[in-house]
Write a protein that holds these residues in place. Structure first.
Motif, short mmCIF file in Angstrom:
data_model
loop_
_atom_site.label_atom_id
_atom_site.label_comp_id
_atom_site.label_asym_id
_atom_site.label_seq_id
_atom_site.Cartn_x
_atom_site.Cartn_y
_atom_site.Cartn_z
N PHE A 189 -16.41 5.89 24.23
CA PHE A 189 -15.53 6.68 25.03
C PHE A 189 -14.01 6.32 24.52
N PHE A 217 -13.64 15.85 25.47
CA PHE A 217 -13.79 16.53 26.90
C PHE A 217 -12.42 17.01 27.31
N ARG A 259 -14.43 11.73 22.99
CA ARG A 259 -12.97 11.57 23.55
C ARG A 259 -12.98 12.04 25.13
N THR A 260 -12.39 11.10 26.07
CA THR A 260 -12.41 11.44 27.48
C THR A 260 -10.88 11.17 27.84
N GLU A 261 -10.03 10.70 27.10
CA GLU A 261 -8.81 10.19 27.53
C GLU A 261 -7.66 11.11 27.08
N GLU A 270 -9.38 12.41 34.11
CA GLU A 270 -10.01 11.56 33.28
C GLU A 270 -11.14 10.75 33.42
N ASN A 273 -13.97 13.22 33.16
CA ASN A 273 -14.27 13.09 31.90
C ASN A 273 -15.02 12.16 31.30
N TRP A 274 -14.82 10.86 31.96
CA TRP A 274 -15.76 9.70 31.59
C TRP A 274 -16.96 10.08 32.08
N ALA A 277 -18.68 12.52 30.02
CA ALA A 277 -19.36 11.86 28.64
C ALA A 277 -20.53 10.92 28.73
N SER A 291 -16.53 1.50 26.52
CA SER A 291 -15.30 2.03 27.07
C SER A 291 -14.10 1.03 27.24
#
Length: 554
Positions: A189, A217, A259-261, A270, A273-274, A277, A291
């Motif tokens: 992540f 994401f 991609r979460t960030e 975010e 998103n994490w 993911a 992460s």
């Protein structure tokens, strides 16, 4: 890839996505809508292949983890109801039994009036962009200048400049024993992975089909090969395979790049998103999550967390991390880089009680000043363990080996090592692996909130496991001053000639000796007075046995 697309479809609503403009201001209007239940769902725990891969199910079965209603996707009827109400649905979360929606304030009462809606919460709202100066101060990803390209140490033919960060953990000995992460899957992540397809050190991921899935994401697309190069550097510490330049700690593992960030802003979205993911990683069958992200401070008007919130149960991302761990994944997170700043403490999800939190040390094993301190607000010892994070070697987006600082790199160095070690111990659960990594730490006897349980080392698995015979143990004089250097060998090491190789912290050979008829307490011909102060690595081989120990010259 067809199965991975199925798992993404369970999270997304594709027709809505096609209508979304690219305006980033619109993206900030997000809410999380919690549903009341999963009643009358078309999904069933008796038919889990409809929402989980066979590898995900195998991971659970190996660890005796039963499926629960939390594993079921949200009820699609509820999602359709939100759309009928004119609400844009971006994602759904089975673990939170919720949907991420985009709506106006005026639509919120209508949403909350729906019978199947339990509650809603704001993820972020339209806000004035933060100034560049504020972004630099608040951003959780360390902003570090890339060092000049460095030439690998000539006598470190395989690991190159990254030799020490691998050997500090005994990853090189683990690799020599045949454990390189093969068959395991790591989900990474981060904030982007530019350059990965073009960098030679990653070519094996594509040629060997080790890259098993990607998703962004933030932008809701499969392409993750843009945005911040932070993820490229993080990935390299685990996955790089460029003999003579750099070898990662789990170069033979499979990878999911997620991609979460969004490096341009900081909002609660975010954390979600994490979460999404992690659900993707679970469904796709990941064994390990890495992460290098942490959350404490958000852009206004989102509410920032206080230290009191870091109790392992309060933040959205800590809850998500614990759910991921409950599904049998080993969740490895970086502690944070606030150790020398007013905040000082770890960031979330490093406070979660079921994750492996990793701090940073320098080449001598001393705590890096920037590495965040524990404990968590509920008193857990944090970090759990530490790895090299001060002057760690990584690949930048151009494919050059550079030195960089941060727990962001200590974390994945450890994650790759833990993955390869888990490959060697597949009978263990993810939580048992965390316990093992603590037990083989250099500070296991007296853990603290700076180093945690210390630096895990592969050779200590022999003495850390109750059922391992002491005749396999190896020790060396440590620290070394001017006295003779003694190698203590268990009986199993005495059956064949013993080869000893001593390297300095750069991987340069400083001493070698071949011993026939070695003794239990074997003096080495190494002249301690000829050594410079610093850390030294000693590799011992006897027949098929290989291990690595280290000592400090004072």
């Amino acid at each position: 890839m067809r199965c991975l697309l199925l798992y993404v479809c369970l999270l997304l609503s594709w027709p809505v996505l096609a209508q979304e403009p690219a305006d980033t201001d619109v993206e900030e209007q997000k809410r999380l809508v919690y549903f009341t239940d999963k009643a009358d769902s078309p999904y069933s725990l008796s038919e889990p292949l409809g929402f989980l891969s066979s590898k995900s199910l195998e991971r659970r079965q190996r660890q005796s983890i039963p499926l629960t209603s939390r594993d079921l996707p949200v009820n699609p009827v509820y999602v359709a109801g939100l759309k009928d109400a004119g609400v844009q649905v971006w994602y759904t979360s089975r673990w939170f039994n919720a949907a991420v929606v985009q709506c106006t304030e005026a639509q919120v009462p209508e949403i909350e009036a729906l019978l199947y809606v339990k509650s809603t919460r704001t993820l972020n709202r339209i806000a004035s962009p933060a100034t560049p100066q504020l972004r630099l101060q608040e951003h959780k990803l360390e902003v570090l200048p890339l060092a000049a390209t460095v030439a690998p140490a000539l006598e470190s033919k395989d690991y190159g400049a990254a030799y020490h960060q691998a050997s500090m953990l005994g990853a090189d000995a683990l690799h020599a024993a045949g454990y390189t992460g093969a068959g395991m899957t790591i989900a990474v992540f981060d904030a982007g992975f530019p350059g990965v397809p073009a960098i030679e050190a990653f070519s094996h991921l594509f040629q060997n089909e080790q890259l098993q899935g990607t998703f962004d994401f933030v932008r809701k697309q499969e392409d993750v090969f843009g945005a911040s190069a932070h993820g490229t550097a993080v990935l390299s510490t685990m996955a790089a395979y460029a003999p003579g330049e750099m070898i990662g700690t789990a170069y033979a593992a499979n990878y999911l790049l997620l991609r979460t960030e969004n490096a341009a802003s900081e909002h609660n979205i975010e954390e979600i998103n994490w979460l999404l993911a992690a659900e993707y990683a679970d469904s796709a069958g990941a064994d390990v999550i890495n992460s290098s992200l942490g959350y404490t401070t958000f852009d206004a008007p989102s509410r920032s967390y206080t230290y009191r919130d870091l109790d392992g149960n309060t933040t959205l991302v800590a809850k998500a991390a614990d759910y991921a761990a409950a599904a049998g994944m080993l969740v490895v997170v970086s502690a944070g880089n606030d150790g020398d700043k007013p905040w000082r403490y770890i960031a979330s999800p490093a406070d979660a009680d079921s994750v492996l939190t990793v701090g940073a040390v320098d080449s001598l094993g001393a705590k890096a000043a920037f590495s965040s301190f524990g404990p968590s607000a509920d008193g857990q010892v944090k970090p759990d363990v530490v790895a090299l994070g001060q002057k760690a070697y990584v690949l930048n987006a151009a494919g050059n080996v550079v030195a960089s600082n941060g727990t962001s790199f200590a974390g994945p160095i450890m994650a790759g090592f833990a993955t390869s070690l888990w490959q060697a111990n597949l009978n263990k659960t993810a939580q048992e692996m965390i316990q093992l990594l603590r037990r083989i730490g250099s500070n296991a006897a007296s853990p603290n909130n700076g180093l945690g349980y210390g630096i895990p080392e592969y050779s200590r698995t022999i003495t850390a496991l109750p059922n391992m015979p002491v005749q396999e143990a190896v020790y060396i004089t440590n620290p070394v001053r001017h006295e003779p250097v003694i190698l203590s060998l268990g009986q199993d090491w005495l059956q064949q000639p013993v080869e000893v190789l001593v390297l300095d912290a750069t991987g340069k050979r400083v001493f070698s000796q071949r011993i026939k008829g070695a003794q239990l307490e074997q003096p080495l011909g190494l002249q301690a007075q000829s050594l410079q102060q610093g850390l030294y690595i000693c590799r011992i081989r006897s027949g098929s046995r290989v291990t690595t120990v280290r000592f400090v010259k004072l």
